[in-house]
Design a protein around this motif. Structure first.
Motif, PDB file in Angstrom:
ATOM      1  N   LEU A  86       0.682  -1.359   0.107  1.00 30.32           N
ATOM      2  CA  LEU A  86       0.016   0.032   0.019  1.00 30.32           C
ATOM      3  C   LEU A  86       0.941   1.324   0.080  1.00 30.32           C
ATOM      4  O   LEU A  86       0.692   2.235  -0.721  1.00 30.32           O
ATOM      5  CB  LEU A  86      -1.009   0.122   1.128  1.00 30.32           C
ATOM      6  N   GLY A  87       1.860   1.164   0.733  1.00 30.50           N
ATOM      7  CA  GLY A  87       2.903   2.342   0.732  1.00 30.50           C
ATOM      8  C   GLY A  87       3.452   2.504  -0.469  1.00 30.50           C
ATOM      9  O   GLY A  87       3.731   3.753  -0.991  1.00 30.50           O
ATOM     10  N   MET A  88       3.966   1.492  -1.364  1.00 32.33           N
ATOM     11  CA  MET A  88       4.782   1.541  -2.542  1.00 32.33           C
ATOM     12  C   MET A  88       3.744   1.890  -3.644  1.00 32.33           C
ATOM     13  O   MET A  88       4.187   2.457  -4.751  1.00 32.33           O
ATOM     14  CB  MET A  88       5.093   0.016  -2.947  1.00 32.33           C
ATOM     15  N   ASN A  89       2.387   1.648  -3.562  1.00 30.63           N
ATOM     16  CA  ASN A  89       1.553   2.040  -4.755  1.00 30.63           C
ATOM     17  C   ASN A  89       0.268   3.048  -4.334  1.00 30.63           C
ATOM     18  O   ASN A  89      -0.715   3.143  -4.810  1.00 30.63           O
ATOM     19  CB  ASN A  89       0.678   0.603  -4.924  1.00 30.63           C
ATOM     20  N   LYS A  90       0.923   3.909  -3.323  1.00 35.28           N
ATOM     21  CA  LYS A  90       0.046   5.270  -3.084  1.00 35.28           C
ATOM     22  C   LYS A  90      -1.251   4.881  -2.671  1.00 35.28           C
ATOM     23  O   LYS A  90      -2.421   5.238  -3.160  1.00 35.28           O
ATOM     24  CB  LYS A  90      -0.215   5.956  -4.589  1.00 35.28           C
ATOM     25  N   GLY A  91      -1.416   3.601  -1.925  1.00 37.33           N
ATOM     26  CA  GLY A  91      -2.761   3.189  -1.390  1.00 37.33           C
ATOM     27  C   GLY A  91      -3.649   2.430  -2.276  1.00 37.33           C
ATOM     28  O   GLY A  91      -4.660   1.918  -1.794  1.00 37.33           O
ATOM     29  N   ARG A  92      -3.117   2.036  -3.623  1.00 40.85           N
ATOM     30  CA  ARG A  92      -3.872   1.577  -4.294  1.00 40.85           C
ATOM     31  C   ARG A  92      -4.003   0.022  -4.295  1.00 40.85           C
ATOM     32  O   ARG A  92      -2.834  -0.662  -4.190  1.00 40.85           O
ATOM     33  CB  ARG A  92      -3.532   1.882  -5.953  1.00 40.85           C
ATOM     34  N   THR A  93      -5.207  -0.647  -4.313  1.00 44.00           N
ATOM     35  CA  THR A  93      -5.063  -1.998  -3.961  1.00 44.00           C
ATOM     36  C   THR A  93      -6.324  -2.532  -4.730  1.00 44.00           C
ATOM     37  O   THR A  93      -7.275  -2.116  -4.974  1.00 44.00           O
ATOM     38  CB  THR A  93      -5.211  -2.373  -2.265  1.00 44.00           C
ATOM     39  N   ALA A  94      -6.119  -3.819  -5.200  1.00 46.31           N
ATOM     40  CA  ALA A  94      -7.230  -4.271  -5.745  1.00 46.31           C
ATOM     41  C   ALA A  94      -8.151  -5.122  -4.930  1.00 46.31           C
ATOM     42  O   ALA A  94      -9.154  -5.593  -5.265  1.00 46.31           O
ATOM     43  CB  ALA A  94      -6.641  -5.535  -6.830  1.00 46.31           C
ATOM     44  N   VAL A  95      -7.780  -5.044  -3.579  1.00 45.76           N
ATOM     45  CA  VAL A  95      -8.562  -6.009  -2.436  1.00 45.76           C
ATOM     46  C   VAL A  95      -9.733  -5.021  -2.428  1.00 45.76           C
ATOM     47  O   VAL A  95      -9.464  -3.826  -2.140  1.00 45.76           O
ATOM     48  CB  VAL A  95      -7.958  -6.117  -1.373  1.00 45.76           C
ATOM     49  N   GLY A  96     -10.964  -5.546  -2.037  1.00 46.48           N
ATOM     50  CA  GLY A  96     -12.009  -4.824  -1.601  1.00 46.48           C
ATOM     51  C   GLY A  96     -13.311  -5.190  -2.337  1.00 46.48           C
ATOM     52  O   GLY A  96     -14.280  -4.736  -2.034  1.00 46.48           O
ATOM     53  N   LEU A  97     -13.255  -6.137  -3.160  1.00 46.70           N
ATOM     54  CA  LEU A  97     -14.494  -6.434  -3.957  1.00 46.70           C
ATOM     55  C   LEU A  97     -15.655  -7.062  -3.006  1.00 46.70           C
ATOM     56  O   LEU A  97     -16.906  -6.752  -3.210  1.00 46.70           O
ATOM     57  CB  LEU A  97     -14.173  -7.393  -5.211  1.00 46.70           C
ATOM     58  N   SER A  98     -15.046  -7.828  -1.976  1.00 42.19           N
ATOM     59  CA  SER A  98     -16.237  -8.611  -0.974  1.00 42.19           C
ATOM     60  C   SER A  98     -16.835  -7.565  -0.076  1.00 42.19           C
ATOM     61  O   SER A  98     -17.820  -8.086   0.493  1.00 42.19           O
ATOM     62  CB  SER A  98     -15.443  -9.756  -0.508  1.00 42.19           C
TER      63      SER A  98
END
Lengths: 225, 160
Positions: free
Chosen positions: A110-122
């Motif tokens: 999350l730190g490396m990717n400006k908080g962007r994550t694919a997690v969260g669909l559920s």
């Protein structure tokens, strides 16, 4: 789009399908599915693809199918079954231990990717992933057919699917944080041959595939891929 | 996609037997002004949507042909993918959303003056549909109307 008066241009990943469909303007590229613009974090190459796509707008008539030529691309191997036949499985921890152990790596991601994550669909937070895994284990064993943490807008089949997608994303993003230069094939090989989650999802897919519920059976195919 | 001959046999068979429509020709709208004066919209079949929006589903009738609106100013951290297809790499879009949804690249092309402007809204469908009737009869025309209402000139289409 064109019938409505819009001008369109686009990219195709399957040349054979583009030849059948005959879109007005299309650039066929030889990249793996999921990699339409060729290379991640390579703006100049991505611009090269886009320039070739927008250049098709200058053609006086169509349909236009242009082939983007590049070096041969390595095929990405995605599915558990294909990876499992090619790789030697390594000793695995319990899924619950894995979940806890990779949490720091996920936070690094999350730190490396400006908080962007694919997690969260559920709609299930990562702190509840142990409860998700507990539910999936009981579902496999036939002890339960539903979960009290399932959001009511999702059917049980789709809740399982979105949870599985989230778990895969959680694992793979954590792995990228540890090994940012890992290739696609190295990432999927790790997921399917070195984690306890792989075995859990393999068992889950088998149980779902044997279900008499058509929706659960339909979702089963993508669980271990 | 890499050339068919280096795919696995099941992949090759699946792609060759995919029920894609066969057309004799295609409709054609000519370009009447340079791209540098056009408003461009991005439409993808990558199964993307804003976090919290309804995910795409495994539909019984050959696929979920509906679409999602993604406002152009959406933070990439709030864009997720719920495409139901099993056959594509997800790790690349984890690393760089531009790999299939080139939002940063389009902003750069506007800054360079190569594109006139961008639409306020982008659109996402889910590809790999076995039944495209909903796309042809309902959702495709609905998106086209929205794009025209926004005075879009050119649509960039990206798959995943």
């Amino acid at each position: 789009m064109e019938e409505a008066g819009l001008v369109s241009t686009g990219i195709a990943l399957v040349e054979e399908h583009a030849r059948k469909i005959k879109p007005p303007r299309i650039l066929s590229v030889p990249f793996n599915f999921g990699n339409t613009l060729g290379e991640v974090n390579n703006p100049s190459f991505q611009h090269e693809i886009l320039e070739a796509t927008f250049d098709l707008l200058d053609r006086p008539e169509g349909p236009v199918l242009e082939i983007f030529e590049t070096d041969e691309i390595e095929r990405v191997v995605l599915s558990r079954s294909e990876v499992k036949t090619a790789a030697v499985s390594k000793k695995k921890e319990d899924t619950f231990v894995e979940l806890a152990n990779i949490k720091a790596n996920y936070e690094k991601w999350l730190g490396m990717n400006k908080g962007r994550t694919a997690v969260g669909l559920s709609n299930i937070g990562i702190d509840q992933f142990p409860a998700v895994v507990e539910f999936l284990k009981e579902f496999i064993e036939g002890k339960t057919h539903d979960s009290e943490i399932r959001p009511e807008q999702f059917s049980i089949a789709h809740f399982i699917r979105y949870c599985v997608d989230d778990l895969k994303s959680y694992y793979l993003e954590s792995r990228i944080a540890v090994d940012p230069k890992a290739s696609m094939n190295e990432l999927y090989r790790w997921l399917w041959s070195e984690t306890a989650l792989s075995d859990l999802l393999g068992e889950l897919a088998e149980v779902m595939n044997d279900s008499e519920d058509k929706e659960i059976k339909a979702v089963a195919f993508g669980i271990a891929r | 996609m890499p050339k068919l001959e280096i795919l696995s046999e099941p992949q090759r068979e699946m792609l060759l037997n995919w029920p894609s429509p066969e057309n004799e020709d295609s409709p054609w709208t000519p370009m009447i002004k340079p791209l540098s004066e056009c408003k461009v919209a991005l439409v993808t079949t990558a199964g993307l949507h804003v976090r919290g929006d309804k995910p795409f589903t495994t539909a019984k009738n050959g696929g979920d042909a509906s679409f999602r609106v993604i406002p152009r100013v959406t933070d990439p951290a709030d864009i997720v993918q719920s495409h139901t297809s099993i056959g594509f790499d997800r790790t690349s879009i984890y690393k760089d959303i531009n790999i299939t949804f080139p939002i940063d690249r389009l902003n750069e092309l506007v800054a360079l003056g190569k594109i006139g402007s961008l639409s306020d809204n982008y659109y996402s469908f889910m590809g790999a549909l076995r039944n495209i009737s909903g796309l042809i009869d309902e959702y495709g025309p609905e998106v086209a109307k929205s794009l025209l209402d926004e005075q879009v000139d050119v649509v960039l289409l990206t798959p995943t």
